[in-house]
Design a protein around this motif. Structure first.
Motif, mmCIF file in Angstrom:
data_model
loop_
_atom_site.group_PDB
_atom_site.id
_atom_site.type_symbol
_atom_site.label_atom_id
_atom_site.label_comp_id
_atom_site.label_asym_id
_atom_site.label_seq_id
_atom_site.Cartn_x
_atom_site.Cartn_y
_atom_site.Cartn_z
ATOM 1 N N SER A 31 -39.925 -103.985 46.553
ATOM 2 C CA SER A 31 -38.532 -103.584 46.774
ATOM 3 C C SER A 31 -37.983 -102.737 45.628
ATOM 4 C CB SER A 31 -37.653 -104.817 46.981
ATOM 5 O OG SER A 31 -37.588 -105.585 45.804
ATOM 6 N N TYR A 32 -38.868 -102.323 44.737
ATOM 7 C CA TYR A 32 -38.478 -101.517 43.581
ATOM 8 C C TYR A 32 -39.146 -100.146 43.631
ATOM 9 C CZ TYR A 32 -36.373 -105.489 41.102
ATOM 10 O OH TYR A 32 -35.567 -106.546 40.720
ATOM 11 N N ASP A 33 -38.351 -99.106 43.327
ATOM 12 C CA ASP A 33 -38.952 -97.809 43.031
ATOM 13 C C ASP A 33 -39.686 -97.922 41.699
ATOM 14 O OD1 ASP A 33 -35.902 -96.221 44.147
ATOM 15 O OD2 ASP A 33 -37.703 -96.688 45.295
ATOM 16 N N MET A 34 -40.710 -97.097 41.526
ATOM 17 C CA MET A 34 -41.501 -97.197 40.316
ATOM 18 C C MET A 34 -41.686 -95.823 39.687
ATOM 19 S SD MET A 34 -45.350 -98.557 39.718
ATOM 20 C CE MET A 34 -45.882 -96.889 39.436
ATOM 21 N N SER A 35 -41.698 -95.804 38.373
ATOM 22 C CA SER A 35 -41.872 -94.546 37.649
ATOM 23 C C SER A 35 -42.767 -94.757 36.442
ATOM 24 C CB SER A 35 -40.515 -94.021 37.151
ATOM 25 O OG SER A 35 -39.597 -93.855 38.187
ATOM 26 N N TRP A 36 -43.305 -93.658 35.963
ATOM 27 C CA TRP A 36 -43.998 -93.633 34.679
ATOM 28 C C TRP A 36 -43.235 -92.681 33.753
ATOM 29 C CZ3 TRP A 36 -48.011 -96.673 33.199
ATOM 30 C CH2 TRP A 36 -48.711 -97.342 34.210
ATOM 31 N N TYR A 37 -42.997 -93.135 32.548
ATOM 32 C CA TYR A 37 -42.392 -92.323 31.501
ATOM 33 C C TYR A 37 -43.389 -92.248 30.344
ATOM 34 C CZ TYR A 37 -37.717 -92.723 33.609
ATOM 35 O OH TYR A 37 -36.626 -92.641 34.437
ATOM 36 N N ARG A 38 -43.135 -91.297 29.466
ATOM 37 C CA ARG A 38 -43.938 -91.236 28.243
ATOM 38 C C ARG A 38 -43.061 -90.812 27.073
ATOM 39 N NH1 ARG A 38 -47.813 -85.979 29.640
ATOM 40 N NH2 ARG A 38 -46.209 -84.360 29.418
ATOM 41 N N GLN A 39 -43.511 -91.214 25.892
ATOM 42 C CA GLN A 39 -42.787 -90.856 24.679
ATOM 43 C C GLN A 39 -43.791 -90.500 23.596
ATOM 44 O OE1 GLN A 39 -39.931 -93.762 23.273
ATOM 45 N NE2 GLN A 39 -38.819 -92.198 22.161
ATOM 46 N N ALA A 40 -43.730 -89.258 23.167
ATOM 47 C CA ALA A 40 -44.583 -88.786 22.085
ATOM 48 C C ALA A 40 -43.852 -88.982 20.759
ATOM 49 C CB ALA A 40 -44.937 -87.319 22.299
ATOM 50 N N PRO A 41 -44.576 -89.041 19.665
ATOM 51 C CA PRO A 41 -43.934 -89.227 18.357
ATOM 52 C C PRO A 41 -42.888 -88.157 18.086
ATOM 53 C CG PRO A 41 -46.291 -89.527 18.159
ATOM 54 C CD PRO A 41 -46.043 -89.007 19.546
ATOM 55 N N GLY A 42 -41.692 -88.593 17.703
ATOM 56 C CA GLY A 42 -40.624 -87.663 17.376
ATOM 57 C C GLY A 42 -39.929 -87.041 18.559
ATOM 58 N N LYS A 43 -40.300 -87.468 19.762
ATOM 59 C CA LYS A 43 -39.686 -86.894 20.961
ATOM 60 C C LYS A 43 -39.001 -87.971 21.782
ATOM 61 C CE LYS A 43 -42.814 -82.946 21.428
ATOM 62 N NZ LYS A 43 -43.677 -82.183 22.383
ATOM 63 N N GLU A 44 -38.130 -87.528 22.682
ATOM 64 C CA GLU A 44 -37.451 -88.470 23.565
ATOM 65 C C GLU A 44 -38.387 -88.897 24.697
ATOM 66 O OE1 GLU A 44 -32.835 -86.894 22.997
ATOM 67 O OE2 GLU A 44 -33.806 -86.820 24.963
ATOM 68 N N ARG A 45 -38.084 -90.058 25.233
ATOM 69 C CA ARG A 45 -38.844 -90.534 26.384
ATOM 70 C C ARG A 45 -38.553 -89.617 27.567
ATOM 71 N NH1 ARG A 45 -38.983 -96.925 27.590
ATOM 72 N NH2 ARG A 45 -39.445 -96.772 25.353
ATOM 73 N N GLU A 46 -39.604 -89.247 28.306
ATOM 74 C CA GLU A 46 -39.431 -88.338 29.440
ATOM 75 C C GLU A 46 -40.087 -88.911 30.690
ATOM 76 O OE1 GLU A 46 -41.372 -84.575 28.981
ATOM 77 O OE2 GLU A 46 -43.299 -85.456 28.416
ATOM 78 N N LEU A 47 -39.501 -88.546 31.822
ATOM 79 C CA LEU A 47 -40.051 -88.959 33.105
ATOM 80 C C LEU A 47 -41.299 -88.145 33.406
ATOM 81 C CD1 LEU A 47 -39.766 -90.557 35.794
ATOM 82 C CD2 LEU A 47 -38.401 -88.635 36.633
ATOM 83 N N VAL A 48 -42.359 -88.830 33.781
ATOM 84 C CA VAL A 48 -43.624 -88.175 34.122
ATOM 85 C C VAL A 48 -43.796 -88.089 35.629
ATOM 86 C CG1 VAL A 48 -46.138 -88.320 33.950
ATOM 87 C CG2 VAL A 48 -44.712 -88.957 31.984
ATOM 88 N N ALA A 49 -43.596 -89.221 36.303
ATOM 89 C CA ALA A 49 -43.801 -89.271 37.748
ATOM 90 C C ALA A 49 -43.040 -90.451 38.314
ATOM 91 C CB ALA A 49 -45.276 -89.379 38.084
ATOM 92 N N ALA A 50 -42.673 -90.344 39.590
ATOM 93 C CA ALA A 50 -41.929 -91.415 40.241
ATOM 94 C C ALA A 50 -42.389 -91.552 41.678
ATOM 95 C CB ALA A 50 -40.434 -91.127 40.192
ATOM 96 N N ILE A 51 -42.265 -92.764 42.202
ATOM 97 C CA ILE A 51 -42.633 -93.039 43.583
ATOM 98 C C ILE A 51 -41.636 -94.032 44.150
ATOM 99 C CG2 ILE A 51 -44.241 -94.903 42.925
ATOM 100 C CD1 ILE A 51 -46.048 -93.946 45.236
ATOM 101 N N THR A 52 -41.253 -93.818 45.403
ATOM 102 C CA THR A 52 -40.290 -94.716 46.020
ATOM 103 C C THR A 52 -40.930 -96.057 46.353
ATOM 104 O OG1 THR A 52 -40.814 -93.736 48.158
ATOM 105 C CG2 THR A 52 -38.915 -92.839 46.976
ATOM 106 N N LYS A 53 -40.083 -97.032 46.702
ATOM 107 C CA LYS A 53 -40.594 -98.375 46.952
ATOM 108 C C LYS A 53 -41.554 -98.417 48.124
ATOM 109 C CE LYS A 53 -36.341 -99.570 49.421
ATOM 110 N NZ LYS A 53 -35.147 -100.468 49.421
#
Length: 120
Positions: A31-53
């Motif tokens: 019942s949850y949408d799911m995503s992957w984020y990533r964060q490189a050193p010195g950078k903000e966390r960014e959205l990589v990919a997302a998929i609906t529930k």
């Protein structure tokens, strides 16, 4: 206990592949949408990919389109990120995210992260 646990990170050479997994427990994963984020050193966390529930819709950051594939197996309460043709700039800590939007609030869950290093 509600939690998301990522696995599958590691060191890989440029051009290689990795598959990340995100196992959910303690909540209704389907019942949850799911995503992957990533964060490189010195950078903000960014959205990589997302998929609906339901798994019926996906979207990707431009930087990973054509190389990464997000998927889920709700019967196993697990999401995946298949990463191919990896580049050094993909090096980051990758985080799994699950989100459920309700009428008056949103529930957001995060995993602890898994390190991906792309280097020769």
């Amino acid at each position: 206990q509600v939690q998301l646990v990522e696995s599958g990170g590691g060191l890989v050479q440029p051009g290689g592949s990795l598959r990340l997994s995100c196992a959910g427990s303690g909540f209704v994963f389907s019942s949850y949408d799911m995503s992957w984020y990533r964060q490189a050193p010195g950078k903000e966390r960014e959205l990589v990919a997302a998929i609906t529930k339901t798994g019926g819709s996906t979207n990707y950051a431009d930087s990973v389109k054509g190389r990464f594939t997000i998927s889920r197996d709700s019967a196993k309460n697990t999401g995946y990120l298949q990463m191919n043709s990896l580049k050094p700039e993909d090096t980051a800590v990758y985080y799994c995210n699950a989100r459920q939007r309700r009428i008056d609030h949103t529930i957001t869950l995060w995993g602890q992260g898994t390190q991906v290093t792309v280097s020769s």
